[in-house]
Design an enzyme around this catalytic site. Structure first.
Site, mmCIF file in Angstrom:
data_model
loop_
_atom_site.group_PDB
_atom_site.id
_atom_site.type_symbol
_atom_site.label_atom_id
_atom_site.label_comp_id
_atom_site.label_asym_id
_atom_site.label_seq_id
_atom_site.Cartn_x
_atom_site.Cartn_y
_atom_site.Cartn_z
ATOM 1 N N ASP A 117 0.860 -1.191 0.000
ATOM 2 C CA ASP A 117 0.000 0.000 0.000
ATOM 3 C C ASP A 117 0.901 1.249 0.000
ATOM 4 O OD1 ASP A 117 -2.391 1.442 0.228
ATOM 5 O OD2 ASP A 117 -2.470 1.254 2.412
ATOM 6 N N GLY B 60 -8.370 7.343 8.042
ATOM 7 C CA GLY B 60 -8.389 7.443 9.504
ATOM 8 C C GLY B 60 -7.082 8.064 9.963
ATOM 9 N N HIS C 45 -9.805 4.504 -0.918
ATOM 10 C CA HIS C 45 -9.040 4.513 0.334
ATOM 11 C C HIS C 45 -9.917 5.102 1.434
ATOM 12 C CE1 HIS C 45 -4.728 3.634 -0.868
ATOM 13 N NE2 HIS C 45 -5.428 3.458 -1.973
ATOM 14 N N GLY C 46 -9.461 4.944 2.676
ATOM 15 C CA GLY C 46 -10.246 5.473 3.791
ATOM 16 C C GLY C 46 -11.538 4.699 3.964
ATOM 17 N N ASN D 34 -9.792 -0.017 0.710
ATOM 18 C CA ASN D 34 -8.733 -0.181 1.711
ATOM 19 C C ASN D 34 -9.268 0.052 3.118
ATOM 20 O OD1 ASN D 34 -7.080 -0.398 -0.496
ATOM 21 N ND2 ASN D 34 -5.586 1.108 0.208
ATOM 22 N N THR E 131 -8.250 1.474 9.827
ATOM 23 C CA THR E 131 -8.673 1.900 11.166
ATOM 24 C C THR E 131 -9.661 0.921 11.811
ATOM 25 O OG1 THR E 131 -8.388 4.161 10.382
ATOM 26 C CG2 THR E 131 -9.574 3.884 12.454
HETATM 27 P P1 13P Z 1 -8.968 3.704 6.900
HETATM 28 O O1 13P Z 1 -7.964 3.831 7.990
HETATM 29 O O2 13P Z 1 -9.942 4.805 6.909
HETATM 30 O O3 13P Z 1 -9.631 2.367 6.928
HETATM 31 O O4 13P Z 1 -8.187 3.824 5.518
HETATM 32 C C1 13P Z 1 -7.241 2.858 5.163
HETATM 33 C C2 13P Z 1 -6.517 3.146 3.902
HETATM 34 O O5 13P Z 1 -7.034 3.766 2.995
HETATM 35 C C3 13P Z 1 -5.152 2.621 3.765
HETATM 36 O O6 13P Z 1 -4.595 2.854 2.527
#
Ligand code: 13P
Length: 302
Positions: free
Chosen positions: A85, A199, A234-235, A256, A259
């Site tokens: 990643d 996160g 992502h996120g 992805n 958190t």
């Molecule tokens: P989160 O922490 O919001 O789950 O996002 C993870 C991420 O996008 C890692 O690349």
């Protein structure tokens, strides 16, 4: 007879065609990998095991090699692939990294796919860095992911108010730029900014509950119409489910998640690693069965 040697790009393309999402799970602490793999196995679900550069620098995943070694011990290719990643060109602390060397090392270690993150660069510089990495990875026979637009949240400073950010569309991936970016870089997958945020990971904010993000679905639709490759969200933690489900129909083929599984682990890891692992397993089941509704996806992807 099902062929488990399918290349990762084939699998992600197939997920996109079928409107199935492939979740990627970040591993900031090595013992988190076992319950993640176990949950994928127990629910017949296909997912990626991932590590980002910041997880061996700011967390305890060790190194790309320690993650690879743990993956080799636990892997079952019916359910998983190993993905590198975020390797930022400029990192969350505004420092330049040796991104080419890191990615070359991951390729040597046998990672199945890699991400180059040039999103803090100008469009032209992002294109240049991504094109270089695409060449490197394609020569080794693996796909790459790149990012265009600003998926914020990893930076240590305070985030602008979320509602303001969402309403203004500031930092969202431009559909026109996305088209040019994909043509000129030959990236295989594109991470987009459409209201999603990461996160927090700074030491003071990483235990806070993440805000519930929304997604600008009409904007995603425009991006999806302008590029013909799988898109990445992502996120992935804490996005309202109605938005997630719509996004999977508009080109998001990989999501992805960090958190959501990191925080339950961190809460318990100082009491007992096995209790913390069970908390990750329970969260994984909830993600797979309820939040993403992808149980059984391994049977549909191969
Ligand atoms: P989160 O922490 O919001 O789950 O996002 C993870 C991420 O996008 C890692 O690349």
């Amino acid at each position: 007879m099902i062929e488990y040697k399918h290349s990762t790009d084939m699998l992600v393309n197939k997920a996109r065609e079928k409107g199935i999402v492939i979740p990627g799970f970040n591993i900031p602490y090595l013992p988190m990998m076992e319950p993640v793999m176990r949950a994928l196995h127990d629910t017949d679900t296909f997912g990626m095991i991932m590590v980002a550069r910041l997880e061996w620098i700011k967390f305890k995943s060790g190194s790309m090699k320690s993650i690879r070694d743990e993956y080799e011990k636990l892997k079952d290719r019916r359910f998983t692939r190993l993905h590198l990643d975020h390797v930022p060109v400029i990192d969350e602390d505004n420092l330049h990294t040796n991104f080419e060397r890191i990615i070359a090392e991951a390729i040597d270690l046998g990672y199945d796919s890699v991400m180059i993150d040039g999103s803090r660069l100008s469009l032209a510089d992002n294109i240049e860095a991504t094109r270089k990495i695409a060449l490197l990875a394609h020569n080794a026979g693996i796909p790459i992911e790149a990012e265009l637009g600003a998926v914020m949240g990893h930076e240590s400073g305070p985030l602008p108010p979320y509602e303001e950010l969402f309403a203004s569309g500031k930092g969202f991936t431009s559909p026109e730029e996305a088209k040019r970016f994909v043509e000129e870089t030959q990236t295989d997958w594109l991470s987009v900014a459409i209201g999603n945020i990461h996160g927090a990971i700074s030491a003071v904010t990483r235990t806070e509950k993440k805000i519930e993000a929304r997604l600008a679905i009409p904007h995603l639709k425009l991006i999806n119409e302008s590029v013909n490759i799988p898109l990445v969200l992502h996120g992935g933690t804490g996005i309202a489910k109605e938005y997630l489900m719509q996004s999977f129909k508009q080109g998001i083929a990989k999501i992805n998640i960090a958190t959501a599984i990191r925080q339950p682990y961190e809460k318990l890891m100082n009491d007992s690693v096995s209790t913390a692992q069970e908390a990750v397993y329970r969260e994984m089941l909830d993600l797979i069965n309820n939040q993403l509704e992808i149980a059984g996806s391994a049977n549909r992807i191969f």
